[in-house]
Design a protein around this motif. Sequence first.
Motif, mmCIF file in Angstrom:
data_model
loop_
_atom_site.group_PDB
_atom_site.id
_atom_site.type_symbol
_atom_site.label_atom_id
_atom_site.label_comp_id
_atom_site.label_asym_id
_atom_site.label_seq_id
_atom_site.Cartn_x
_atom_site.Cartn_y
_atom_site.Cartn_z
ATOM 1 N N SER A 161 1.135 4.139 -0.795
ATOM 2 C CA SER A 161 1.806 5.013 -1.765
ATOM 3 C C SER A 161 1.011 5.065 -3.064
ATOM 4 O O SER A 161 0.495 4.045 -3.525
ATOM 5 C CB SER A 161 3.218 4.505 -2.078
ATOM 6 N N ASP A 177 -7.966 8.191 -0.294
ATOM 7 C CA ASP A 177 -7.420 8.763 0.938
ATOM 8 C C ASP A 177 -8.319 8.431 2.122
ATOM 9 O O ASP A 177 -7.836 8.088 3.214
ATOM 10 C CB ASP A 177 -7.265 10.276 0.784
ATOM 11 N N ILE A 194 -0.663 10.934 1.916
ATOM 12 C CA ILE A 194 -0.239 9.626 1.426
ATOM 13 C C ILE A 194 1.035 9.823 0.607
ATOM 14 O O ILE A 194 1.154 10.782 -0.154
ATOM 15 C CB ILE A 194 -1.327 8.964 0.558
ATOM 16 N N VAL A 222 -7.860 4.658 2.942
ATOM 17 C CA VAL A 222 -6.576 4.432 3.613
ATOM 18 C C VAL A 222 -6.633 4.912 5.059
ATOM 19 O O VAL A 222 -6.184 4.218 5.976
ATOM 20 C CB VAL A 222 -5.435 5.136 2.847
#
Length: 247
Positions: free
Chosen positions: A139, A123, A167, A126
């Motif tokens: 995803s 996370d 996410i 990202v």
Amino acid sequence: MIILVGGEKGGSGKSCLAQNIAVFLTVECGASVIMVDCDPQRTTSDWIQARNNNGTLAGINCVQLYGKIRNDLLSLEQHYDYVLVDCGGQDNLALRATMSVASHVLMPLRPKRRDLKTVSHMDDIVATCMMINPKMRASFVITQCPSLPNQANRIMEAKEVCKTYDINVLDAITYSRNIYDDSEESGLSVMETQPKGKAAEEIRSIACEMLQASSATEIRNRLAEKQMDKLRGNYGSGRSQEKLYAV
């Protein structure tokens, strides 16, 4: 379009998933696909070699790239419909470089505690990369799930853990099936081994949900429209040049 299949945890079936999605896009969607193998284990490269030695199978190109691969990916994207990157199971420079240009990022996780412990770190990665590439769609996908009915709660719990982060989590999953390993050994995909089997449907569902399409036909139509737009653009450019020369 650049698609990354990667994550911090090894053993979740990233290479297998990338390979099967590549065949789905090539064979069932009619797309031009190149795979990029960033994993030193060369799992995807070896699979491609076995596959391309079989003249009856649709050929798929593959290159090995490591480190600062951002510009290489952007260059490949100009020549293929899909650049499918297999980054292996670690946080490295290639993973982050790909995230900086990827349209879609697919992060496989098994419904196991040691896999779910990596969700927080992914996370963070990202979120960092989206500051550079805000259009990226990331995803999580739950893979290698146990098929016993009494294990269904384990799958749901894994999805709930992933959903606590900002996410997307795919509804589609893969179950632990021998056909994934059996088909990989000979350069095949589950769609070629058992086209109407459950594993093939799992791959189709994951690919379509990731690309926000209802079916392979919709993806094929999108590619056809894109090609027509490109041809119109080239024609318009050519006419403009003719007018310029005439003047």
